[in-house]
Design a protein around this motif. Structure first.
Motif, PDB file in Angstrom:
ATOM      1  N   ALA A  77     -78.980  84.984  17.250  1.00 34.48           N
ATOM      2  CA  ALA A  77     -79.101  83.755  16.463  1.00 34.48           C
ATOM      3  C   ALA A  77     -78.056  83.718  15.351  1.00 34.48           C
ATOM      4  O   ALA A  77     -77.418  82.687  15.111  1.00 34.48           O
ATOM      5  CB  ALA A  77     -80.509  83.646  15.882  1.00 34.48           C
ATOM      6  N   LYS A  78     -77.839  84.865  14.677  1.00 37.97           N
ATOM      7  CA  LYS A  78     -76.862  84.936  13.594  1.00 37.97           C
ATOM      8  C   LYS A  78     -75.437  84.743  14.092  1.00 37.97           C
ATOM      9  O   LYS A  78     -74.557  84.329  13.336  1.00 37.97           O
ATOM     10  CB  LYS A  78     -76.974  86.282  12.868  1.00 37.97           C
ATOM     11  CG  LYS A  78     -78.217  86.407  12.028  1.00 37.97           C
ATOM     12  CD  LYS A  78     -78.322  87.800  11.423  1.00 37.97           C
ATOM     13  CE  LYS A  78     -79.685  88.013  10.794  1.00 37.97           C
ATOM     14  NZ  LYS A  78     -79.908  89.418  10.428  1.00 37.97           N
ATOM     15  N   LYS A  79     -75.206  85.052  15.347  1.00 38.47           N
ATOM     16  CA  LYS A  79     -73.864  84.907  15.920  1.00 38.47           C
ATOM     17  C   LYS A  79     -73.584  83.467  16.359  1.00 38.47           C
ATOM     18  O   LYS A  79     -72.600  83.192  17.029  1.00 38.47           O
ATOM     19  CB  LYS A  79     -73.699  85.837  17.117  1.00 38.47           C
ATOM     20  CG  LYS A  79     -73.659  87.315  16.748  1.00 38.47           C
ATOM     21  CD  LYS A  79     -73.674  88.245  17.945  1.00 38.47           C
ATOM     22  CE  LYS A  79     -72.549  88.094  18.905  1.00 38.47           C
ATOM     23  NZ  LYS A  79     -71.200  88.228  18.414  1.00 38.47           N
ATOM     24  N   GLY A  80     -74.489  82.548  15.993  1.00 35.79           N
ATOM     25  CA  GLY A  80     -74.273  81.143  16.341  1.00 35.79           C
ATOM     26  C   GLY A  80     -75.086  80.684  17.536  1.00 35.79           C
ATOM     27  O   GLY A  80     -74.918  79.564  18.012  1.00 35.79           O
ATOM     28  N   GLY A  81     -75.977  81.534  18.000  1.00 37.66           N
ATOM     29  CA  GLY A  81     -76.818  81.157  19.131  1.00 37.66           C
ATOM     30  C   GLY A  81     -78.010  80.338  18.688  1.00 37.66           C
ATOM     31  O   GLY A  81     -78.138  79.995  17.514  1.00 37.66           O
ATOM     32  N   PRO A  82     -78.899  80.057  19.616  1.00 40.74           N
ATOM     33  CA  PRO A  82     -80.126  79.364  19.253  1.00 40.74           C
ATOM     34  C   PRO A  82     -80.963  80.255  18.333  1.00 40.74           C
ATOM     35  O   PRO A  82     -80.672  81.441  18.171  1.00 40.74           O
ATOM     36  CB  PRO A  82     -80.853  79.157  20.586  1.00 40.74           C
ATOM     37  CG  PRO A  82     -79.950  79.649  21.649  1.00 40.74           C
ATOM     38  CD  PRO A  82     -78.818  80.378  21.020  1.00 40.74           C
ATOM     39  N   SER A  83     -82.017  79.712  17.745  1.00 42.71           N
ATOM     40  CA  SER A  83     -82.873  80.500  16.855  1.00 42.71           C
ATOM     41  C   SER A  83     -83.472  81.676  17.621  1.00 42.71           C
ATOM     42  O   SER A  83     -83.570  81.653  18.853  1.00 42.71           O
ATOM     43  CB  SER A  83     -84.000  79.631  16.299  1.00 42.71           C
ATOM     44  OG  SER A  83     -84.909  79.295  17.330  1.00 42.71           O
ATOM     45  N   ALA A  84     -83.890  82.692  16.881  1.00 40.28           N
ATOM     46  CA  ALA A  84     -84.516  83.862  17.509  1.00 40.28           C
ATOM     47  C   ALA A  84     -85.756  83.439  18.289  1.00 40.28           C
ATOM     48  O   ALA A  84     -86.036  83.977  19.364  1.00 40.28           O
ATOM     49  CB  ALA A  84     -84.869  84.899  16.449  1.00 40.28           C
ATOM     50  N   GLY A  85     -86.498  82.474  17.760  1.00 41.06           N
ATOM     51  CA  GLY A  85     -87.679  81.970  18.467  1.00 41.06           C
ATOM     52  C   GLY A  85     -87.318  81.325  19.793  1.00 41.06           C
ATOM     53  O   GLY A  85     -88.003  81.522  20.794  1.00 41.06           O
ATOM     54  N   ASP A 101     -76.822  71.710  24.607  1.00 41.80           N
ATOM     55  CA  ASP A 101     -76.354  72.350  23.379  1.00 41.80           C
ATOM     56  C   ASP A 101     -76.935  73.756  23.227  1.00 41.80           C
ATOM     57  O   ASP A 101     -76.258  74.660  22.730  1.00 41.80           O
ATOM     58  CB  ASP A 101     -76.661  71.492  22.147  1.00 41.80           C
ATOM     59  CG  ASP A 101     -78.145  71.321  21.880  1.00 41.80           C
ATOM     60  OD1 ASP A 101     -78.925  71.211  22.837  1.00 41.80           O
ATOM     61  OD2 ASP A 101     -78.526  71.285  20.680  1.00 41.80           O
ATOM     62  N   LEU A 102     -78.148  73.968  23.683  1.00 50.22           N
ATOM     63  CA  LEU A 102     -78.749  75.300  23.646  1.00 50.22           C
ATOM     64  C   LEU A 102     -77.972  76.247  24.556  1.00 50.22           C
ATOM     65  O   LEU A 102     -77.670  77.385  24.177  1.00 50.22           O
ATOM     66  CB  LEU A 102     -80.219  75.226  24.072  1.00 50.22           C
ATOM     67  CG  LEU A 102     -80.985  76.538  23.979  1.00 50.22           C
ATOM     68  CD1 LEU A 102     -82.362  76.281  23.382  1.00 50.22           C
ATOM     69  CD2 LEU A 102     -81.130  77.169  25.328  1.00 50.22           C
ATOM     70  N   LEU A 103     -77.620  75.775  25.740  1.00 48.73           N
ATOM     71  CA  LEU A 103     -76.855  76.605  26.682  1.00 48.73           C
ATOM     72  C   LEU A 103     -75.466  76.921  26.131  1.00 48.73           C
ATOM     73  O   LEU A 103     -74.979  78.051  26.270  1.00 48.73           O
ATOM     74  CB  LEU A 103     -76.760  75.906  28.044  1.00 48.73           C
ATOM     75  CG  LEU A 103     -78.096  75.675  28.762  1.00 48.73           C
ATOM     76  CD1 LEU A 103     -77.890  74.847  30.027  1.00 48.73           C
ATOM     77  CD2 LEU A 103     -78.777  77.000  29.085  1.00 48.73           C
ATOM     78  N   ALA A 104     -74.850  75.944  25.469  1.00 50.00           N
ATOM     79  CA  ALA A 104     -73.529  76.163  24.875  1.00 50.00           C
ATOM     80  C   ALA A 104     -73.612  77.198  23.752  1.00 50.00           C
ATOM     81  O   ALA A 104     -72.730  78.061  23.613  1.00 50.00           O
ATOM     82  CB  ALA A 104     -72.965  74.843  24.349  1.00 50.00           C
ATOM     83  N   LYS A 105     -74.685  77.139  22.957  1.00 43.73           N
ATOM     84  CA  LYS A 105     -74.865  78.129  21.882  1.00 43.73           C
ATOM     85  C   LYS A 105     -75.068  79.528  22.465  1.00 43.73           C
ATOM     86  O   LYS A 105     -74.587  80.513  21.908  1.00 43.73           O
ATOM     87  CB  LYS A 105     -76.064  77.758  21.011  1.00 43.73           C
ATOM     88  CG  LYS A 105     -75.808  76.583  20.094  1.00 43.73           C
ATOM     89  CD  LYS A 105     -77.044  76.286  19.261  1.00 43.73           C
ATOM     90  CE  LYS A 105     -76.833  75.143  18.307  1.00 43.73           C
ATOM     91  NZ  LYS A 105     -78.031  74.910  17.460  1.00 43.73           N
ATOM     92  N   LEU A 106     -75.776  79.614  23.589  1.00 39.15           N
ATOM     93  CA  LEU A 106     -75.955  80.912  24.247  1.00 39.15           C
ATOM     94  C   LEU A 106     -74.609  81.476  24.678  1.00 39.15           C
ATOM     95  O   LEU A 106     -74.329  82.661  24.476  1.00 39.15           O
ATOM     96  CB  LEU A 106     -76.869  80.791  25.464  1.00 39.15           C
ATOM     97  CG  LEU A 106     -78.361  80.769  25.209  1.00 39.15           C
ATOM     98  CD1 LEU A 106     -79.112  80.538  26.516  1.00 39.15           C
ATOM     99  CD2 LEU A 106     -78.820  82.060  24.560  1.00 39.15           C
ATOM    100  N   ASP A 107     -73.790  80.622  25.304  1.00 38.13           N
ATOM    101  CA  ASP A 107     -72.466  81.076  25.742  1.00 38.13           C
ATOM    102  C   ASP A 107     -71.681  81.666  24.567  1.00 38.13           C
ATOM    103  O   ASP A 107     -71.110  82.753  24.680  1.00 38.13           O
ATOM    104  CB  ASP A 107     -71.661  79.908  26.336  1.00 38.13           C
ATOM    105  CG  ASP A 107     -72.151  79.478  27.701  1.00 38.13           C
ATOM    106  OD1 ASP A 107     -72.860  80.260  28.368  1.00 38.13           O
ATOM    107  OD2 ASP A 107     -71.823  78.345  28.112  1.00 38.13           O
TER     108      ASP A 107
END
Length: 129
Positions: A77-85, A101-107
């Motif tokens: 999450a801190k690296k720009g991904g989705p929230s830890a939850g 957008d969630l998938l893009a944040k995961l990438d």
């Protein structure tokens, strides 16, 4: 002086005792077989097989990538991904149709090439090795 009549409460007790003393025929109860309905969650079915997103594959890949790098869900999450939850929900197959957008944040957070998470969900990217 008594009237010789029985009190109503005493009469009721006698009736209840008489009913309780009557033999009761056993009632036969046919045993019904227990049928368990086990359905595979929609998340476990790949998109290519049933037109559904392959959430299970995404969950496995996200968790494997995170563990491979020694990251916690909070680290991702801190690296720009989705929230830890949200990451927790993804890894437990609780998000049935993840947003773009969630998938893009995961990438970005998992340091995958752009479109990888979406490809996993669509069954276009192979399974983790």
């Amino acid at each position: 002086m008594t009237s010789g009549k029985t009190r109503p409460e005493a009469a009721q007790v006698k009736r209840d005792a008489a009913v309780a003393a009557e033999p009761v025929a056993p009632v036969a109860v046919a045993e019904q077989p227990v049928v368990e309905q086990v359905a595979a969650p929609a998340a476990a079915v790949s998109e290519s097989a049933a037109g559904q997103p392959d959430i299970k594959a995404l969950a496995e890949r996200v968790k494997a990538r995170r563990k491979e790098n020694g990251w916690t869900q909070a680290d991702v999450a801190k690296k720009g991904g989705p929230s830890a939850g949200s990451i927790s929900q993804i890894e437990r197959c609780l998000i049935e149709e993840p947003a773009e957008d969630l998938l893009a944040k995961l990438d970005a957070a998992l340091e995958w090439p752009s479109g990888t998470a979406d490809g996993i969900v669509r069954g276009l990217v192979g399974a983790a090795s």
